[in-house]
Write a protein that holds these residues in place. Structure first.
Motif, PDB file in Angstrom:
ATOM      1  N   GLU A 218      42.275  54.232  30.488  1.00 27.69           N
ATOM      2  CA  GLU A 218      40.910  53.780  30.732  1.00 27.69           C
ATOM      3  C   GLU A 218      40.794  52.332  30.292  1.00 27.69           C
ATOM      4  O   GLU A 218      41.698  51.777  29.685  1.00 27.69           O
ATOM      5  CB  GLU A 218      39.897  54.680  30.034  1.00 27.69           C
ATOM      6  CG  GLU A 218      40.177  54.938  28.574  1.00 27.69           C
ATOM      7  CD  GLU A 218      39.315  54.096  27.667  1.00 27.69           C
ATOM      8  OE1 GLU A 218      38.166  53.819  27.993  1.00 27.69           O
ATOM      9  OE2 GLU A 218      39.822  53.697  26.602  1.00 27.69           O
ATOM     10  N   PHE A 219      39.674  51.723  30.646  1.00 24.38           N
ATOM     11  CA  PHE A 219      39.519  50.288  30.438  1.00 24.38           C
ATOM     12  C   PHE A 219      38.171  50.032  29.767  1.00 24.38           C
ATOM     13  O   PHE A 219      37.216  50.801  29.935  1.00 24.38           O
ATOM     14  CB  PHE A 219      39.601  49.536  31.777  1.00 24.38           C
ATOM     15  CG  PHE A 219      38.858  50.192  32.895  1.00 24.38           C
ATOM     16  CD1 PHE A 219      37.515  49.938  33.112  1.00 24.38           C
ATOM     17  CD2 PHE A 219      39.503  51.112  33.728  1.00 24.38           C
ATOM     18  CE1 PHE A 219      36.827  50.569  34.133  1.00 24.38           C
ATOM     19  CE2 PHE A 219      38.807  51.750  34.757  1.00 24.38           C
ATOM     20  CZ  PHE A 219      37.471  51.473  34.955  1.00 24.38           C
ATOM     21  N   PRO A 220      38.060  48.962  28.973  1.00 22.85           N
ATOM     22  CA  PRO A 220      36.830  48.738  28.211  1.00 22.85           C
ATOM     23  C   PRO A 220      35.630  48.370  29.068  1.00 22.85           C
ATOM     24  O   PRO A 220      34.502  48.696  28.731  1.00 22.85           O
ATOM     25  CB  PRO A 220      37.209  47.601  27.256  1.00 22.85           C
ATOM     26  CG  PRO A 220      38.358  46.904  27.919  1.00 22.85           C
ATOM     27  CD  PRO A 220      39.109  47.984  28.637  1.00 22.85           C
ATOM     28  N   HIS A 221      35.851  47.666  30.155  1.00 20.35           N
ATOM     29  CA  HIS A 221      34.761  47.280  31.054  1.00 20.35           C
ATOM     30  C   HIS A 221      35.379  46.868  32.381  1.00 20.35           C
ATOM     31  O   HIS A 221      36.562  46.532  32.462  1.00 20.35           O
ATOM     32  CB  HIS A 221      33.915  46.146  30.473  1.00 20.35           C
ATOM     33  CG  HIS A 221      34.710  44.997  29.935  1.00 20.35           C
ATOM     34  ND1 HIS A 221      35.293  44.053  30.744  1.00 20.35           N
ATOM     35  CD2 HIS A 221      35.033  44.648  28.669  1.00 20.35           C
ATOM     36  CE1 HIS A 221      35.938  43.170  29.996  1.00 20.35           C
ATOM     37  NE2 HIS A 221      35.805  43.511  28.743  1.00 20.35           N
ATOM     38  N   THR A 222      34.575  46.889  33.431  1.00 20.42           N
ATOM     39  CA  THR A 222      35.077  46.548  34.755  1.00 20.42           C
ATOM     40  C   THR A 222      35.501  45.085  34.800  1.00 20.42           C
ATOM     41  O   THR A 222      34.740  44.215  34.365  1.00 20.42           O
ATOM     42  CB  THR A 222      33.994  46.808  35.808  1.00 20.42           C
ATOM     43  OG1 THR A 222      33.606  48.187  35.735  1.00 20.42           O
ATOM     44  CG2 THR A 222      34.502  46.508  37.208  1.00 20.42           C
ATOM     45  N   PRO A 223      36.689  44.790  35.311  1.00 24.09           N
ATOM     46  CA  PRO A 223      37.128  43.392  35.369  1.00 24.09           C
ATOM     47  C   PRO A 223      36.361  42.599  36.413  1.00 24.09           C
ATOM     48  O   PRO A 223      35.810  43.160  37.371  1.00 24.09           O
ATOM     49  CB  PRO A 223      38.607  43.512  35.749  1.00 24.09           C
ATOM     50  CG  PRO A 223      38.697  44.789  36.501  1.00 24.09           C
ATOM     51  CD  PRO A 223      37.701  45.711  35.849  1.00 24.09           C
ATOM     52  N   VAL A 224      36.318  41.293  36.233  1.00 25.05           N
ATOM     53  CA  VAL A 224      35.707  40.412  37.222  1.00 25.05           C
ATOM     54  C   VAL A 224      36.528  40.465  38.511  1.00 25.05           C
ATOM     55  O   VAL A 224      37.670  40.928  38.504  1.00 25.05           O
ATOM     56  CB  VAL A 224      35.609  38.976  36.681  1.00 25.05           C
ATOM     57  CG1 VAL A 224      34.711  38.939  35.453  1.00 25.05           C
ATOM     58  CG2 VAL A 224      36.984  38.420  36.347  1.00 25.05           C
TER      59      VAL A 224
END
Length: 486
Positions: free
Chosen positions: A472-478
């Motif tokens: 999982e990832f901390p926040h959606t990437p740009v």
């Protein structure tokens, strides 16, 4: 009513209470405050779901989460339910999005005539890890929030500068080449969503030692509630803070990002004014949800307390009362009928009649109606059951399926520190509040449906172990970056 252009500015994770015009004397938000002075401020505004993807689906469609089934950050809006952008574009209006959408992908038929610098969910799937609710799982990325703090530049702050530049260019182009019909621009900024890294000039506006300390961190009984205790266990951001200075640095960074957001809003509004379009344009500013910012030991969003579910809501432009403060409870589902109302009467009359919300233009012009009911709900990451909120008059009622509810008197207790749900003196209020909730939604059926839909997506993606191995990832990437899986 004469049709208007619509400039709809959305931020991400801006808590209502951390805005000057909402009574915060520590934060510096001169541009948002000036917009409020020139228009109408809705004092009791709420999102309908305190997490990005479901909230944005409600914004797009003007419908509550339980009506449309975009439950969480792994079920992104895909255009399958009509929204205000469809209505306007099909009626011949130019409808542009500039910045973060958090929809499925750029190919989804969501109604915009153009998407500029769009951010969508990862791989068209989003946060699959957040589907795991029986039980939830501790997320490795929780440590990132407290590790990425202070002055500097992040992908999100650079992205917001690019969005602002693009919005200013787009507005100037509309002045140079006017359309036959009014336009609508959805300018969606990423800040103050974490990472809590703010450009230095804005961080330097604040002394961390002088900012308000997050309430309830020393214990106020919130964690005695089993649903909140489970949420704290699995969304364990707070475990990674090492002391008071660390917490204060995070708070200062958030305040700085709010001021950075305010600066970008000021640039966009200056472009509108410089292009000579202010008198023809309705401006709406709000956020997709708030941020707990350490209150009660919680960070991020996802809860139904005021810090997380409360949002700023400000509207200015032709026909909008100047300097008015409206006490009527409103929510993000009121935005869609507002935009359709402003664009043209034909669109509004044909599309908005069966929506649960009401045009803010109408609400702003009417006497206050504090007894109006607003609904929010949550079925996403960290929640072990369906969570529902009803706000009306002075009361906030939070209903948890199969668990005890919470009840707050927001007039006597605006900080939500005293739960009245088990107090016999307030049994009648609790009963009336639950009746209002059940008049709108069946909590048990909706919660069961959300879990069932999420289970189908888990199975479609190979099951729990496959999702856990994906990470999982901390926040959606740009848009120009790849996700960093943990």
């Amino acid at each position: 009513m004469t049709a208007k252009n619509v400039l709809f500015i959305l931020s991400d994770e801006h808590a209502r209470g951390i805005t000057g015009c909402y009574g915060n004397n520590a934060v510096k938000t001169p541009n948002i405050d000036a917009l409020a002075a020139a228009g109408t401020t809705f004092e009791n505004a709420y999102c309908n779901n305190p997490i990005c993807v479901p909230s944005r689906a409600s914004l797009a469609t003007g419908r509550h989460t339980h009506e449309i089934g975009f439950w969480d950050n792994a079920q992104p809006y895909d255009g399958s339910v009509r929204g205000w952008a469809h209505a306007l574009s099909e009626a011949g209006h130019r409808v542009a999005s500039i910045g973060k959408l958090h929809y499925r992908d750029a190919d989804a038929p969501v109604g915009f005539t153009e998407q500029i610098l769009p951010m969508h969910v990862v791989e068209g799937k989003g946060d699959l890890h957040g589907l795991l609710r029986s039980p939830p799982r501790i997320r490795p990325s929780m440590k990132n929030l407290s590790a990425e703090l202070g002055p500097g530049d992040s992908d999100y702050s650079r992205y917001d500068s690019a969005i602002t530049d693009a919005a200013c260019r787009w507005i100037a182009e509309r002045a140079r080449k006017p359309d036959e019909k009014p336009w609508a621009a959805f300018v969606s900024l990423a800040c103050p969503h974490f990472p809590l890294v703010a450009p230095k000039r804005f961080f330097d506006l604040y002394d961390p030692a002088k900012l308000p300390w997050p309430k309830g961190r020393d214990g106020n009984g919130a964690l005695a509630h089993p649903v909140l205790a489970a949420f704290r266990k699995y969304q364990n951001y707070d475990d990674y803070f090492t002391g008071e200075e660390h917490v204060r640095l995070a708070v200062a960074s958030y305040y700085a990002l709010v001021s950075f957001l305010d600066h970008n809003i000021g640039r966009i509004l200056e472009s509108l004014s410089g292009s000579g379009l202010t008198e023809d344009t309705l401006v709406i500013y709000t956020s997709d949800h708030g941020d707990n910012l350490g209150a009660r030991g919680f960070w991020g969003k996802s809860l139904l307390f005021e810090e997380s579910v409360g949002v700023p809501m400000i509207m200015a432009g032709p026909g909008v009362p100047r300097g008015r403060r409206v006490a009527t409870p409103v929510s993000l589902v009121d935005v869609a009928p507002t935009i359709m109302d402003a664009a043209c009467e034909e669109v509004h009359s044909s599309e908005a009649t069966d929506l649960p919300g009401r045009s803010l233009l109408s609400i702003a012009g009417d006497p206050d109606d504090p007894d109006r009911t607003v609904l929010a709900e949550y079925h996403a990451v960290g929640s072990i059951t369906g969570c529902f909120m009803i706000r009306f008059d002075r009361w906030k009622y939070i209903h948890f399926v199969d668990y005890p509810p919470l009840l707050y008197d927001l007039k006597a207790d605006p900080e939500e520190m005293c739960d009245l749900a088990e107090d016999s003196e307030y049994a009648g209020v609790r009963s009336r509040a639950e009746a209002r909730l059940r008049a709108i939604v069946d909590p048990e059926k909706v919660s069961a449906r959300a879990f069932a839909d999420q289970q189908r997506i888990i199975e479609r993606n190979g099951g729990i172990e496959r999702i856990l191995s994906r990470g999982e990832f901390p926040h959606t990437p740009v848009p120009y970056a790849d996700p960093s899986f943990n």
